[in-house]
Write a protein that holds these residues in place. Structure first.
Motif, PDB file in Angstrom:
ATOM      1  N   CYS A  29    -105.008 -10.663 -42.565  1.00 45.11           N
ATOM      2  CA  CYS A  29    -105.256  -9.721 -43.651  1.00 45.11           C
ATOM      3  C   CYS A  29    -103.958  -9.368 -44.356  1.00 45.11           C
ATOM      4  CB  CYS A  29    -105.887  -8.439 -43.119  1.00 45.11           C
ATOM      5  SG  CYS A  29    -107.658  -8.548 -42.826  1.00 45.11           S
ATOM      6  N   CYS A  30    -104.034  -9.338 -45.676  1.00 39.12           N
ATOM      7  CA  CYS A  30    -102.942  -8.796 -46.469  1.00 39.12           C
ATOM      8  C   CYS A  30    -103.089  -7.279 -46.485  1.00 39.12           C
ATOM      9  CB  CYS A  30    -102.982  -9.333 -47.892  1.00 39.12           C
ATOM     10  SG  CYS A  30    -102.727 -11.091 -48.051  1.00 39.12           S
ATOM     11  N   ASP A  31    -102.386  -6.636 -45.597  1.00 38.42           N
ATOM     12  CA  ASP A  31    -102.226  -5.189 -45.660  1.00 38.42           C
ATOM     13  C   ASP A  31    -103.556  -4.446 -45.835  1.00 38.42           C
ATOM     14  OD1 ASP A  31    -100.972  -2.721 -45.883  1.00 38.42           O
ATOM     15  OD2 ASP A  31     -99.355  -3.484 -47.099  1.00 38.42           O
ATOM     16  N   GLY A  32    -103.804  -3.937 -47.034  1.00 37.64           N
ATOM     17  CA  GLY A  32    -104.961  -3.079 -47.281  1.00 37.64           C
ATOM     18  C   GLY A  32    -106.301  -3.768 -47.192  1.00 37.64           C
ATOM     19  N   ALA A  33    -106.343  -5.109 -47.154  1.00 31.66           N
ATOM     20  CA  ALA A  33    -107.618  -5.820 -47.021  1.00 31.66           C
ATOM     21  C   ALA A  33    -108.277  -5.549 -45.679  1.00 31.66           C
ATOM     22  CB  ALA A  33    -107.395  -7.318 -47.199  1.00 31.66           C
ATOM     23  N   THR A  34    -107.508  -5.029 -44.744  1.00 35.78           N
ATOM     24  CA  THR A  34    -108.030  -4.770 -43.402  1.00 35.78           C
ATOM     25  C   THR A  34    -109.234  -3.839 -43.432  1.00 35.78           C
ATOM     26  OG1 THR A  34    -105.771  -5.009 -42.554  1.00 35.78           O
ATOM     27  CG2 THR A  34    -107.390  -3.998 -41.089  1.00 35.78           C
ATOM     28  N   ALA A  35    -109.171  -2.802 -44.243  1.00 31.80           N
ATOM     29  CA  ALA A  35    -110.267  -1.829 -44.298  1.00 31.80           C
ATOM     30  C   ALA A  35    -111.567  -2.493 -44.740  1.00 31.80           C
ATOM     31  CB  ALA A  35    -109.900  -0.683 -45.241  1.00 31.80           C
ATOM     32  N   ASN A  36    -111.486  -3.402 -45.712  1.00 31.32           N
ATOM     33  CA  ASN A  36    -112.687  -4.104 -46.167  1.00 31.32           C
ATOM     34  C   ASN A  36    -113.253  -5.011 -45.089  1.00 31.32           C
ATOM     35  OD1 ASN A  36    -112.690  -2.979 -48.761  1.00 31.32           O
ATOM     36  ND2 ASN A  36    -111.260  -4.524 -49.524  1.00 31.32           N
ATOM     37  N   LEU A  37    -112.373  -5.649 -44.336  1.00 33.60           N
ATOM     38  CA  LEU A  37    -112.833  -6.526 -43.259  1.00 33.60           C
ATOM     39  C   LEU A  37    -113.537  -5.726 -42.170  1.00 33.60           C
ATOM     40  CD1 LEU A  37    -112.825  -9.462 -42.173  1.00 33.60           C
ATOM     41  CD2 LEU A  37    -110.722  -8.883 -40.944  1.00 33.60           C
ATOM     42  N   ILE A  38    -113.001  -4.564 -41.838  1.00 38.02           N
ATOM     43  CA  ILE A  38    -113.618  -3.708 -40.825  1.00 38.02           C
ATOM     44  C   ILE A  38    -115.012  -3.273 -41.290  1.00 38.02           C
ATOM     45  CG2 ILE A  38    -113.438  -1.530 -39.583  1.00 38.02           C
ATOM     46  CD1 ILE A  38    -111.442  -3.689 -38.718  1.00 38.02           C
ATOM     47  N   LYS A  39    -115.148  -2.921 -42.563  1.00 39.96           N
ATOM     48  CA  LYS A  39    -116.453  -2.531 -43.107  1.00 39.96           C
ATOM     49  C   LYS A  39    -117.441  -3.683 -43.018  1.00 39.96           C
ATOM     50  CE  LYS A  39    -114.656   0.874 -46.392  1.00 39.96           C
ATOM     51  NZ  LYS A  39    -114.447   1.202 -47.838  1.00 39.96           N
ATOM     52  N   PHE A  40    -116.941  -4.898 -43.107  1.00 44.23           N
ATOM     53  CA  PHE A  40    -117.789  -6.086 -43.033  1.00 44.23           C
ATOM     54  C   PHE A  40    -118.211  -6.383 -41.597  1.00 44.23           C
ATOM     55  CE2 PHE A  40    -118.207 -10.851 -43.099  1.00 44.23           C
ATOM     56  CZ  PHE A  40    -119.304 -10.896 -43.944  1.00 44.23           C
ATOM     57  N   GLY A  41    -117.575  -5.730 -40.636  1.00 46.52           N
ATOM     58  CA  GLY A  41    -117.950  -5.904 -39.239  1.00 46.52           C
ATOM     59  C   GLY A  41    -117.100  -6.903 -38.478  1.00 46.52           C
ATOM     60  N   MET A  42    -115.909  -7.243 -39.008  1.00 44.69           N
ATOM     61  CA  MET A  42    -115.022  -8.179 -38.344  1.00 44.69           C
ATOM     62  C   MET A  42    -113.636  -7.547 -38.192  1.00 44.69           C
ATOM     63  SD  MET A  42    -116.129 -11.797 -40.165  1.00 44.69           S
ATOM     64  CE  MET A  42    -115.288 -12.798 -38.910  1.00 44.69           C
ATOM     65  N   GLU A  43    -112.818  -8.146 -37.333  1.00 51.34           N
ATOM     66  CA  GLU A  43    -111.471  -7.635 -37.102  1.00 51.34           C
ATOM     67  C   GLU A  43    -110.433  -8.702 -37.424  1.00 51.34           C
ATOM     68  OE1 GLU A  43    -110.918  -6.061 -33.203  1.00 51.34           O
ATOM     69  OE2 GLU A  43    -112.323  -4.395 -33.502  1.00 51.34           O
ATOM     70  N   PRO A  44    -109.233  -8.278 -37.841  1.00 54.77           N
ATOM     71  CA  PRO A  44    -108.181  -9.238 -38.182  1.00 54.77           C
ATOM     72  C   PRO A  44    -107.488  -9.799 -36.952  1.00 54.77           C
ATOM     73  CG  PRO A  44    -107.348  -7.023 -38.438  1.00 54.77           C
ATOM     74  CD  PRO A  44    -108.818  -6.886 -38.090  1.00 54.77           C
ATOM     75  N   THR A  45    -107.040 -11.019 -37.073  1.00 57.51           N
ATOM     76  CA  THR A  45    -106.148 -11.596 -36.054  1.00 57.51           C
ATOM     77  C   THR A  45    -104.744 -11.033 -36.226  1.00 57.51           C
ATOM     78  OG1 THR A  45    -107.419 -13.647 -36.152  1.00 57.51           O
ATOM     79  CG2 THR A  45    -105.244 -13.759 -35.110  1.00 57.51           C
ATOM     80  N   ALA A  46    -104.346 -10.875 -37.489  1.00 55.14           N
ATOM     81  CA  ALA A  46    -103.029 -10.339 -37.817  1.00 55.14           C
ATOM     82  C   ALA A  46    -103.112  -9.602 -39.144  1.00 55.14           C
ATOM     83  CB  ALA A  46    -101.994 -11.459 -37.891  1.00 55.14           C
ATOM     84  N   ILE A  47    -102.230  -8.623 -39.312  1.00 54.20           N
ATOM     85  CA  ILE A  47    -102.106  -7.873 -40.569  1.00 54.20           C
ATOM     86  C   ILE A  47    -100.666  -8.027 -41.029  1.00 54.20           C
ATOM     87  CG2 ILE A  47    -102.331  -5.632 -41.694  1.00 54.20           C
ATOM     88  CD1 ILE A  47    -104.202  -4.834 -39.336  1.00 54.20           C
ATOM     89  N   VAL A  48    -100.488  -8.575 -42.225  1.00 53.39           N
ATOM     90  CA  VAL A  48     -99.149  -8.914 -42.703  1.00 53.39           C
ATOM     91  C   VAL A  48     -98.898  -8.263 -44.055  1.00 53.39           C
ATOM     92  CG1 VAL A  48     -97.565 -10.792 -43.286  1.00 53.39           C
ATOM     93  CG2 VAL A  48     -99.293 -11.133 -41.498  1.00 53.39           C
ATOM     94  N   GLY A  49     -97.697  -7.743 -44.256  1.00 55.24           N
ATOM     95  CA  GLY A  49     -97.319  -7.185 -45.543  1.00 55.24           C
ATOM     96  C   GLY A  49     -96.334  -6.056 -45.392  1.00 55.24           C
ATOM     97  N   ASP A  50     -96.143  -5.304 -46.476  1.00 57.56           N
ATOM     98  CA  ASP A  50     -95.250  -4.149 -46.374  1.00 57.56           C
ATOM     99  C   ASP A  50     -95.954  -2.934 -45.775  1.00 57.56           C
ATOM    100  OD1 ASP A  50     -96.842  -3.354 -48.485  1.00 57.56           O
ATOM    101  OD2 ASP A  50     -95.294  -3.695 -49.995  1.00 57.56           O
ATOM    102  N   LEU A  51     -97.272  -3.054 -45.562  1.00 60.29           N
ATOM    103  CA  LEU A  51     -98.101  -2.061 -44.867  1.00 60.29           C
ATOM    104  C   LEU A  51     -98.190  -0.737 -45.608  1.00 60.29           C
ATOM    105  CD1 LEU A  51     -96.979  -2.704 -41.158  1.00 60.29           C
ATOM    106  CD2 LEU A  51     -98.682  -3.913 -42.527  1.00 60.29           C
TER     107      LEU A  51
END
Length: 204
Positions: A29-51
């Motif tokens: 996930c690119c940083d803030g995309a994580t929240a959308n993925l969680i809403k979709f019901g999946m989890e990231p392998t890694a979160i990368v960016g300036d956070l």
């Protein structure tokens, strides 16, 4: 191994990118995309960016999957791509990189050739089709009537095509519109270039 980079643009709605997301092995996930993925019901392998667009709650929840890159001379999509390359993930599908802001959309699409020249097998899938960067003559699978566009970032690159409705014969695409709105004549087409790189769009 199937790898998806989920950017923080418009979350996919079409079944094709959603199917890719569901079937992937690795989601970066690119940083803030994580929240959308969680809403979709999946989890990231890694979160990368300036956070900077990741909530404190998600930072804590996924603290062992955070990879902070503060470099302000590049964007989070490139940071995620470089992370994939460094960790051996070279077959990458980018999702969620378009749709919210036209400037980000254009910038993200334009980055594809830089990833391809690094030897990465990368594509960008949207709700409408697929963008593929190429650095050499390439034959594509297609279907009759498929919308095809060819974009060149180098005004001197000579481009030729086969099995498209409006053929290009050693032409220079000096404006982005010049290679657009073409159509496939069958189950394949080919794009040839003498140097540099191109970006090919194919509709679903």
């Amino acid at each position: 191994m199937k790898t998806v980079i989920l950017a923080n643009g418009k979350f996919p709605e079409h079944q094709k990118p959603l199917q890719i997301l569901r079937q992937t092995d690795v989601i970066v996930c690119c940083d803030g995309a994580t929240a959308n993925l969680i809403k979709f019901g999946m989890e990231p392998t890694a979160i990368v960016g300036d956070l900077d667009s990741l909530s404190n709650e998600l930072k804590e929840q996924f603290r062992n999957r955070l990879f902070h890159n503060p470099d302000q001379n590049t964007n989070d999509l490139t940071k995620a791509t470089l992370w994939c390359e460094a960790n051996g993930y070279k077959n990458i599908t980018i999702l969620g990189a378009t749709g919210l802001r036209e400037d980000h959309t254009l910038g993200n699409i334009g980055l594809l050739t830089s990833y391809a020249t690094r030897g990465l097998n990368v594509e960008m899938v949207t709700d409408y089709g697929v963008f593929t960067p190429i650095c050499r003559t390439t034959k594509f699978q297609s279907f009759l009537g498929q919308a095809v566009s060819v974009f060149s970032q180098n005004n001197e690159t000579l481009v030729s095509t086969k099995n498209l409705e409006y053929p290009i014969k050693k032409g220079k695409l000096t404006e982005y519109w010049m290679g657009t709105l073409n159509r496939s004549l069958g189950d394949w087409f080919e794009v040839e270039l003498d140097a540099g790189s191109l970006i090919i769009f194919q509709s679903f």
